[in-house]
Enzyme design. Sequence first.
Site, PDB file in Angstrom:
ATOM      1  N   SER A 191       5.087 -33.527  38.173  1.00  0.00           N
ATOM      2  CA  SER A 191       3.775 -32.445  38.197  1.00  0.00           C
ATOM      3  C   SER A 191       4.117 -31.041  37.579  1.00  0.00           C
ATOM      4  O   SER A 191       5.138 -30.410  37.731  1.00  0.00           O
ATOM      5  CB  SER A 191       3.700 -32.359  39.685  1.00  0.00           C
ATOM      6  OG  SER A 191       3.582 -33.446  40.449  1.00  0.00           O
ATOM      7  N   ALA A 237      14.720 -32.189  46.862  1.00  0.00           N
ATOM      8  CA  ALA A 237      13.954 -30.852  46.799  1.00  0.00           C
ATOM      9  C   ALA A 237      14.299 -30.193  45.374  1.00  0.00           C
ATOM     10  O   ALA A 237      15.114 -29.511  45.175  1.00  0.00           O
ATOM     11  CB  ALA A 237      14.502 -29.844  47.798  1.00  0.00           C
ATOM     12  N   GLY A 278      11.923 -28.830  43.705  1.00  0.00           N
ATOM     13  CA  GLY A 278      11.279 -27.457  43.721  1.00  0.00           C
ATOM     14  C   GLY A 278      10.124 -27.454  42.353  1.00  0.00           C
ATOM     15  O   GLY A 278      10.025 -26.241  41.821  1.00  0.00           O
ATOM     16  N   LEU A 279       9.662 -28.340  42.010  1.00  0.00           N
ATOM     17  CA  LEU A 279       8.753 -28.238  40.977  1.00  0.00           C
ATOM     18  C   LEU A 279       9.120 -27.671  39.780  1.00  0.00           C
ATOM     19  O   LEU A 279       8.432 -26.779  39.309  1.00  0.00           O
ATOM     20  CB  LEU A 279       7.224 -27.940  41.586  1.00  0.00           C
ATOM     21  CG  LEU A 279       6.674 -29.013  42.971  1.00  0.00           C
ATOM     22  CD1 LEU A 279       5.515 -27.852  43.254  1.00  0.00           C
ATOM     23  CD2 LEU A 279       6.214 -30.204  41.955  1.00  0.00           C
ATOM     24  N   CYS A 284       1.851 -29.659  47.470  1.00  0.00           N
ATOM     25  CA  CYS A 284       2.573 -28.317  47.200  1.00  0.00           C
ATOM     26  C   CYS A 284       2.105 -27.551  48.128  1.00  0.00           C
ATOM     27  O   CYS A 284       0.905 -27.443  48.992  1.00  0.00           O
ATOM     28  CB  CYS A 284       2.159 -28.014  45.890  1.00  0.00           C
ATOM     29  SG  CYS A 284       0.573 -28.234  45.345  1.00  0.00           S
ATOM     30  N   GLY A 340       6.014 -45.668  47.219  1.00  0.00           N
ATOM     31  CA  GLY A 340       6.913 -45.156  48.451  1.00  0.00           C
ATOM     32  C   GLY A 340       7.630 -46.364  48.592  1.00  0.00           C
ATOM     33  O   GLY A 340       7.146 -47.378  49.489  1.00  0.00           O
ATOM     34  N   THR A 344      11.997 -43.993  43.277  1.00  0.00           N
ATOM     35  CA  THR A 344      13.549 -44.015  43.759  1.00  0.00           C
ATOM     36  C   THR A 344      14.362 -45.433  43.357  1.00  0.00           C
ATOM     37  O   THR A 344      15.571 -45.343  43.049  1.00  0.00           O
ATOM     38  CB  THR A 344      13.777 -43.951  45.395  1.00  0.00           C
ATOM     39  OG1 THR A 344      13.158 -42.626  45.632  1.00  0.00           O
ATOM     40  CG2 THR A 344      14.895 -43.920  46.032  1.00  0.00           C
TER      41      THR A 344
HETATM   42  C1  LIG Z   1      13.274 -36.773  42.516  1.00  0.00           C
HETATM   43  C2  LIG Z   1      12.235 -36.917  42.949  1.00  0.00           C
HETATM   44  C3  LIG Z   1      10.915 -36.020  42.541  1.00  0.00           C
HETATM   45  C4  LIG Z   1       9.626 -36.291  42.655  1.00  0.00           C
HETATM   46  N1  LIG Z   1       8.705 -35.229  42.204  1.00  0.00           N
HETATM   47  C5  LIG Z   1       7.331 -35.650  42.321  1.00  0.00           C
HETATM   48  C6  LIG Z   1       6.387 -34.578  41.706  1.00  0.00           C
HETATM   49  O1  LIG Z   1       6.745 -33.706  40.865  1.00  0.00           O
HETATM   50  N2  LIG Z   1       5.336 -34.711  42.074  1.00  0.00           N
HETATM   51  C7  LIG Z   1       4.796 -35.963  42.861  1.00  0.00           C
HETATM   52  O2  LIG Z   1       3.554 -36.098  42.939  1.00  0.00           O
HETATM   53  N3  LIG Z   1       5.677 -36.489  43.458  1.00  0.00           N
HETATM   54  C8  LIG Z   1       6.904 -36.456  43.162  1.00  0.00           C
HETATM   55  N4  LIG Z   1       7.944 -37.146  43.888  1.00  0.00           N
HETATM   56  C9  LIG Z   1       7.290 -38.314  44.781  1.00  0.00           C
HETATM   57  C10 LIG Z   1       7.202 -39.674  44.081  1.00  0.00           C
HETATM   58  O3  LIG Z   1       6.251 -39.469  43.014  1.00  0.00           O
HETATM   59  C11 LIG Z   1       6.966 -40.829  45.066  1.00  0.00           C
HETATM   60  O4  LIG Z   1       5.552 -40.350  45.671  1.00  0.00           O
HETATM   61  C12 LIG Z   1       7.825 -41.004  46.258  1.00  0.00           C
HETATM   62  O5  LIG Z   1       9.061 -40.637  45.566  1.00  0.00           O
HETATM   63  C13 LIG Z   1       7.726 -42.207  46.876  1.00  0.00           C
HETATM   64  O6  LIG Z   1       8.163 -43.128  46.073  1.00  0.00           O
HETATM   65  P1  LIG Z   1       9.670 -43.969  45.955  1.00  0.00           P
HETATM   66  O7  LIG Z   1      10.061 -44.471  47.354  1.00  0.00           O
HETATM   67  O8  LIG Z   1       9.396 -45.105  44.990  1.00  0.00           O
HETATM   68  O9  LIG Z   1      10.328 -42.932  45.159  1.00  0.00           O
HETATM   69  C14 LIG Z   1       9.175 -36.931  43.481  1.00  0.00           C
HETATM   70  C15 LIG Z   1      10.235 -37.909  44.149  1.00  0.00           C
HETATM   71  C16 LIG Z   1      11.416 -37.742  43.770  1.00  0.00           C
HETATM   72  C17 LIG Z   1      12.416 -38.967  44.393  1.00  0.00           C
END
Ligand SMILES: Cc1cc2nc3c(=O)[nH]c(=O)nc-3n(C[C@H](O)[C@H](O)[C@H](O)COP(=O)(O)O)c2cc1C
Lengths: 300, 300, 249, 249
Positions: B46, B70, B72-73, B128, B239, B262
């Site tokens: 993002s 976390a 922190g974008l 956010c 997810g 993940t």
């Molecule tokens: C390390 C990390 C960073 C993430 N950063 C963002 C992000 O910048 N923007 C966003 O929309 N989601 C972010 N997510 C959320 C993921 O896109 C996703 O919605 C969430 O991890 C669930 O999917 P997963 O269980 O397959 O990881 C982040 C997730 C993780 C683990």
Amino acid sequence: MSLLKTEVAGIYFENPLILASGILDENGYTMKKILQEGAAGVVTKSIGTVERTGYRPPIVAEVTGGLLNAVGLPNPGIDSFGEEIKVALEAGKPVIGSIFGGGVQEFVDLAIKMEGYGANAIELNLSCPHVKGVGSEVGSDPALVTDIVTEIKKRVKIPVFAKLSPNVTDMLEIAIAAEAADALVMINTVRGLAIDVYARKPVLSNTYGGLSGKAIKNIGLRYVYEVKMETGKEIIGVGGIENAEDAIEYIMAGSSAVQLGTVLYKKGRQAFAEISSGITQFMKSEGFGSIKEMVGAALP
Amino acid sequence: MSLLKTEVAGIYFENPLILASGILDENGYTMKKILQEGAAGVVTKSIGTVERTGYRPPIVAEVTGGLLNAVGLPNPGIDSFGEEIKVALEAGKPVIGSIFGGGVQEFVDLAIKMEGYGANAIELNLSCPHVKGVGSEVGSDPALVTDIVTEIKKRVKIPVFAKLSPNVTDMLEIAIAAEAADALVMINTVRGLAIDVYARKPVLSNTYGGLSGKAIKNIGLRYVYEVKMETGKEIIGVGGIENAEDAIEYIMAGSSAVQLGTVLYKKGRQAFAEISSGITQFMKSEGFGSIKEMVGAALP
Amino acid sequence: MIHSTITGIERVSPTTVSIRFPWEAAVLPGQFIMVWIPGLGEIPISLSHIGDIKGITIKSFGPTSEALTKMKEGDRIFFRGPYGRPFTQVKGKILVVGGGSGMAGLLPLINSDTVGVVSARTKDELLFVDRFLEGNVIKVTDDGSAGIKGIAVDGLKGLDLQKFTKMYICGPELMLRSVYRYIREIDVDAEFSLERLMKCGIGVCDSCSIDGYQLCRDGPTFSKKQISGMHEFGAFKLTESGKRIALPK
Amino acid sequence: MIHSTITGIERVSPTTVSIRFPWEAAVLPGQFIMVWIPGLGEIPISLSHIGDIKGITIKSFGPTSEALTKMKEGDRIFFRGPYGRPFTQVKGKILVVGGGSGMAGLLPLINSDTVGVVSARTKDELLFVDRFLEGNVIKVTDDGSAGIKGIAVDGLKGLDLQKFTKMYICGPELMLRSVYRYIREIDVDAEFSLERLMKCGIGVCDSCSIDGYQLCRDGPTFSKKQISGMHEFGAFKLTESGKRIALPK
Ligand SMILES: Cc1cc2nc3c(=O)[nH]c(=O)nc-3n(C[C@H](O)[C@H](O)[C@H](O)COP(=O)(O)O)c2cc1C
Ligand SMILES: Cc1cc2nc3c(=O)[nH]c(=O)nc-3n(C[C@H](O)[C@H](O)[C@H](O)COP(=O)(O)OP(=O)(O)OC[C@H]3O[C@@H](n4cnc5c(N)ncnc54)[C@H](O)[C@@H]3O)c2cc1C
Ligand SMILES: Cc1cc2nc3c(=O)[nH]c(=O)nc-3n(C[C@H](O)[C@H](O)[C@H](O)COP(=O)(O)OP(=O)(O)OC[C@H]3O[C@@H](n4cnc5c(N)ncnc54)[C@H](O)[C@@H]3O)c2cc1C
Ligand SMILES: Cc1cc2nc3c(=O)[nH]c(=O)nc-3n(C[C@H](O)[C@H](O)[C@H](O)COP(=O)(O)O)c2cc1C
Ligand code: FES
Ligand code: FES
């Protein structure tokens, strides 16, 4: 054992482990046995005004990291529950009566009857469907929560615990609404769904269910920590506790005691004895003299 | 391969697996490699208006059933991100630009720039912090969500996806508020906390983090199913997808495509190829002729 | 859920069928599975066949069991398990006492030396009597249409129970109670497989509990000694809602 | 997080210490851990000692590494790992080339036959030169205070590299680049251990990536052949925010 003793709202618990509502607590003999085998207290299944059979099985699905359940609040109705409490009380330890209802008067009536049966405290299950709102829960309406808790506090002498649902935008708001409660219990299950791809259908007969177990541990911890920090209230932590370290995490996040539910499916009733002894070991090796010293130790 | 093809908002994906935002998508070369190794599309990290370094490590904690993060974008700011998109696009597959902001104008400006860089679609990260609200997220304010989505739709030609946060009482309300979006992406991480009991401190430098991975799979499924049933909108599920069956559950719940995050920590980049081949096997043995046939197959 | 494809169906009585399906899992006599019929329900069923091709034997009581008895070869069967504490197996001569569909769970214990008391309402419903060697089986029917007219315990009266290393009893609780009362004072080892309402099968819902023990986890098999300490056995049960009711005396 | 208690501290240069702690885990040369100082930060550190009593060797660069260099015996150390692809080990004569704290990760490879080129800014910062047999080590310092005055690659120039079965190189990226360029055309096998910003250590955050490879998972060790295909090696890196910057030519 005295190393493990704790207190919530003036109720003494010989260790911080209490049986969570809805797990092995429909039958008085089961509750009694669990108390005899090491639980410091039990919370009964949530009891309502009238008899309900609950949903037809499947009422549970085993999912990664826990269980999904939609039991459907089966219960014999408050008027048929006295015998179970009586049997459970034979163990000589605290029995907490969980109740659910759709509005203030129903909750008050149930609480008065629970007190009459000799329950040592009332736990309000605020996660049942909202009679007024569509699809939402009683526990997502702060004004209603305030009314229920305040009214019950006026009408019963035993401590009142409010059990909060995580299915809300802002649990802190609800915690503040439940101000009048003697302690907060958090968290109830998180709404979820499981599909069997070979049957091409949701597994639970009710489609949706409540997620419990390890999967929700870090979610519960977040709420305990946040609410403890912001309100300072006494908290009983629940959600995904499966070993001593999990319990200690909850205690350090601000819980004065914790409840165990889904772990019983993994480890059986001996979970209580096993986790108690793990906590004792930890406290000895890390130099803690009492549970109280650990409560909130991870808060800033 | 053509068995696996799918479409979301008119964008063709050679299989239903897309890299989720925030995982291995800061560097254009990484995105390009992931596309070459089997992802059908990628969502960028993002991106915001100004450069942010993010939180200091620990930014992730390995917890049972997933990760707590976390980050922190962190992001270089939209003006420095064109090069990464350009490199990623060299793979010849869809690149979806994720953006975050605090208000309507910021989102619009970011979307226009992303479109200018050649992104094939915009994904709005609505999780956010809310500039107006205290502690809550942009995505918990339905009116604001409507404004953001509607405005962006007027200003860019490429499809717009709204990514919803599960940290709300009623995601359906937000999904309806995002009506104007071409598709919905659900779910983002669930707020959580992890404590190290030996350090007696939260693990993440930011204290709270977002829970992802298997732990949230059944939570995400619930939202996809519910929102698909109620709105019929195109959905990209995300997810806790870690294997072919997880992906198929999401598809049968109503997702036209899914995102993987993940799982890359568990299985590495080969997760894409592995899960693709698992889906193909399933479709062959269960007699499905296209992804489309499976979309929503578990709905009533 | 686990799933398998039905490879064989055998009608064993007018109301009862055995369903066979391949499932590679180690299962011991006395264990059960929770069988799911999508859209309809989920019920506990003992494994009557525990080899590589597993089997269950179901009597039609209500909607879910009835649907099971109507399944066909090639249909898919969904289930989870195996659950429960198996029977403790012993060397030596054993006696199995089965009432109605209770014979299903006892089937894996039967060998050429086993003696059986098989009871049912009527002749046609006597299950698996052909699995015993000629002369090793005593039939008991409520209506006297075959063997002794009476209830299971009547079938025991002609036997010298002390001859057996162990007895295994499975059937409705009232039948178990009468057998228990009969053998209480006799010096014979016995294990009972109990049947109660089971909603979860995994030890969380409390619907199957008896004196604090969960049938689905601590049972369904219990020793004579365990039974002897139970207040609720043959006396009380909780209904689907959890309402305590007394069993007929 | 894993935790252990520090059993030994050894100062190996004015700015560098080795910390020893028991940890029963199988670790191979080239792997690293993420070391956490609660309340302060978390950083990647190679294991310099991989026996039962593990060890790390840290140079103070900033707040977290500085705090580590100040730890005392009996203090608790928190970490997670081991992470990363280890060095590929070979039979035969090897050459290790270490720049600054890069020597820490090479230490477990050194045996009595190993030849080393050890470089640092100044004499006092030359690490582990005493681990090589007399005559097997070439020292290089920026300021000429010991050995050859120059950079690591200058230490290679007097050696017949084709004699070695394999070279292992660890240090700052610019040093790796100069070594790589020098040996590119020489027929000697080599593995490089790279160092880039690492925030997660587990392959999700992309902060350590180079040409699509994650240093924390696919590396930190890469073969000469892998390096040869990289556009970003020695040319670009992303900062903490993910901003792409060019490395000095
Ligand atoms: C390390 C990390 C960073 C993430 N950063 C963002 C992000 O910048 N923007 C966003 O929309 N989601 C972010 N997510 C959320 C993921 O896109 C996703 O919605 C969430 O991890 C669930 O999917 P997963 O269980 O397959 O990881 C982040 C997730 C993780 C683990
Ligand atoms: C551990 C265990 C093992 C079992 N093994 C077998 C088995 O191998 N074969 C088999 O056929 N059944 C077995 N049962 C019984 C079986 O689970 C029930 O027959 C089934 O749950 C009925 O479900 P239904 O939806 O078909 O009927 P429901 O609608 O649940 O019941 C229909 C009616 O039948 C009554 N009923 C239900 N079960 C019984 C029963 N067992 N005896 C008498 N009346 C009953 C109910 O009270 C109701 O009035 C077992 C039960 C348990 C607890
Ligand atoms: C796989 C791997 C293994 C490592 N192994 C070791 C090891 O065994 N021993 C060791 O001492 N260090 C090692 N490092 C480097 C170590 O991680 C950094 O020194 C550390 O992250 C600095 O953190 P800090 O919070 O102390 O300083 P920061 O505040 O992060 O950095 C302080 C300043 O030093 C600069 N800096 C940071 N790291 C380096 C570096 N390595 N070289 C030159 N300048 C730097 C920064 O850019 C900044 O300007 C390793 C790094 C990686 C990626
Ligand atoms: C099968 C089952 C039934 C439950 N029934 C109730 C209930 O009746 N009332 C209630 O307040 N909570 C109920 N819960 C929620 C638990 O009390 C507890 O809050 C939740 O399961 C999280 O704890 P755990 O992860 O330790 O199980 C139930 C949970 C399960 C698994
Ligand atoms: S069936 Fe639920 S506890 Fe046994
Ligand atoms: S450090 Fe995060 S991907 Fe390598």
